[in-house]
Design an enzyme around this catalytic site. Structure first.
Site, PDB file in Angstrom:
ATOM      1  N   ASP A 271       0.818  -1.212   0.000  1.00 18.27           N
ATOM      2  CA  ASP A 271       0.000   0.000   0.000  1.00 18.27           C
ATOM      3  C   ASP A 271       0.853   1.263   0.000  1.00 18.27           C
ATOM      4  OD1 ASP A 271      -2.162  -1.684   0.082  1.00 18.27           O
ATOM      5  OD2 ASP A 271      -2.484  -1.478   2.240  1.00 18.27           O
TER       6      ASP A 271
ATOM      7  N   ASN B 284      -4.230   9.273   2.634  1.00 14.73           N
ATOM      8  CA  ASN B 284      -4.727   8.518   3.787  1.00 14.73           C
ATOM      9  C   ASN B 284      -5.174   9.418   4.930  1.00 14.73           C
ATOM     10  OD1 ASN B 284      -4.834   5.847   3.126  1.00 14.73           O
ATOM     11  ND2 ASN B 284      -3.030   5.221   4.280  1.00 14.73           N
TER      12      ASN B 284
END
Length: 426
Positions: free
Chosen positions: A171, A267
């Site tokens: 990720d 994020n």
């Protein structure tokens, strides 16, 4: 036989050389009296503020855009119908490889050879990737690397040179790809070659057919919203003097200039107490109004994509990437009633150090660019109009639930036994 209306590429004003419309445009119906007809007209006006997030830019890099769905209702597309298309055939690709991972060397070499020699693509690779001794020492692969275009982070601007991105790793490679593009982001294809892989749906076993499919423009995409963050260092005369642990000692006079830093965050933005042993003490504003003071280890402001990262570990709910929202999650709050909350994507959040804070705070953006926040500084956060177009393996809904099941083992439990006829008697 009529096949119905043909889906055509949708391009925003930038594709046609026009200006991108300002955020906050909306419609309001005129007030209707008892004598007005049912066919009352409406007028458009600019709203000074909207709870809805800004309309995301639907052009991704120099050649990609979203395929318009002619059956869309109220111009809101079903997430499962969001498709990638190309204005022109893609010619350049950025390959991002996880650094210092020897297990990725062979997949990286195979992919680059396939892109350059089979697909005749212009391959961009970061210079520090090619500095790996395992790559520089491979003479056979050296003939391929001579065809690469290289760049250095924070030195070379590649924003208008890349048609799409391929990530090899976990990720973190997708987060890194996002950080390289502070405006429009090219479509991102992420292969699962890391540890968790929540954001990397593709397996490398069939990379040739999958990459070919993307180049042909046959793929679903999910628009992962980002946060637009501004860190403002105010021009003040008195700045707090702090020790090595961040504890405020005395006020000293310093001449400082006004400084503003901009970030696009995929994020989360994390504000914490840093090395200090004291509680963090920061004020949280929403659209200019003080809504609470955070006393605890810190605060997480995350996107729906980030809701399955640090925020999840801090007790937040999981939000699908297509939901327009911002999540606010406290980190170990010194309160029994401070629960995570979700606010509309269009609001503006501001975080400042409280006047009576005993220590400074620290902020990081997707785990990077960590810096100290002192009295007078502010962090302004809102939803960006530049999302990350992440290419799906199947579609946004199925991919997300597949990641929940495979990576986080969501709702895994031994099933309850059924009742047989003998059990029912008791």
């Amino acid at each position: 036989m009529d096949g119905g209306p043909e889906a055509v590429p949708y391009c925003c004003a930038t594709c046609e050389g026009g200006e991108v419309p300002n955020r906050g445009l909306g419609r309001r119906y005129k007030s209707r009296s008892l004598s007005t007809s049912a066919a009352t007209t409406y007028s458009e006006y600019r709203r000074s503020q909207s709870l809805h997030g800004p309309s995301p830019v639907t052009t991704f890099g120099p050649k990609a855009c979203m395929l318009k769905n002619p059956h869309a209702v109220m111009h809101i597309q079903d997430p499962a119908s969001q498709r990638l298309t190309w204005n022109k055939p893609p010619k350049s690709v950025l390959v991002i490889k996880k650094i210092r991972d020897s297990s990725l060397l062979q997949p990286f070499k195979e992919l680059c050879i396939f892109l350059t020699e089979v697909k005749n693509m212009i391959v961009y690779v970061e210079k520090k990737v090619l500095d790996d001794p395992a790559i520089t020492g491979d003479e056979n692969f050296g003939t391929v690397t001579k065809k690469f275009c290289t760049f250095r982070e924070d030195f070379d601007d590649i924003s208008n040179r890349i048609d799409f991105i391929i990530c090899l790793g976990g990720d973190g490679t997708l987060l890194y790809a996002s950080s390289l593009f502070q405006d429009s982001v090219p479509p991102v294809m992420a292969f699962h070659l890391g540890s968790l892989g929540f954001l990397t749906p593709f397996k490398f076993d069939t990379y040739q057919s999958q990459v070919t499919q993307i180049i042909e423009g046959n793929a679903a995409i999910v628009l992962r919203s980002r946060l637009q963050v501004q860190v403002l260092k105010e021009n003040w005369e008195e700045k707090d003097a702090v020790d090595e642990k961040g504890v405020i000692l005395t006020n000293e006079e310093h001449e400082m200039g006004r400084k503003a830093l901009q970030y696009q965050v995929l994020n989360e933005v994390v504000v914490d107490r840093g090395p200090s042993s004291y509680l963090s003490n920061v004020d949280l504003y929403l659209d200019g109004h003080l809504i609470t003071t955070v006393q605890g280890d810190g605060l997480i402001v995350s996107t729906p994509t980030g809701s399955t990262a640090y925020a999840l570990a801090a007790g937040a709910s999981m939000i699908h990437p297509n939901v327009p929202a911002i999540m606010i999650t406290p980190i170990c709050p010194h309160s029994l009633s401070f629960r995570p909350i979700v606010v509309p994507a269009g609001v503006e959040l501001k975080i400042k150090l409280s006047r009576d804070a005993r220590n400074t705070a620290w902020v990081s953006f997707d785990g990077r660019k960590r810096q100290e926040i002192c009295h007078g500084d502010s962090i302004t956060i809102t939803t960006s109009c530049f999302p990350v177009p992440s290419i799906c393996f199947r579609d946004p809904v199925n991919d997300w639930f597949e990641s929940l099941a495979q990576c986080l083992h969501w709702n895994v439990r031994k099933k309850q036994n059924y009742l047989n006829s003998e059990d029912e008697e008791f």
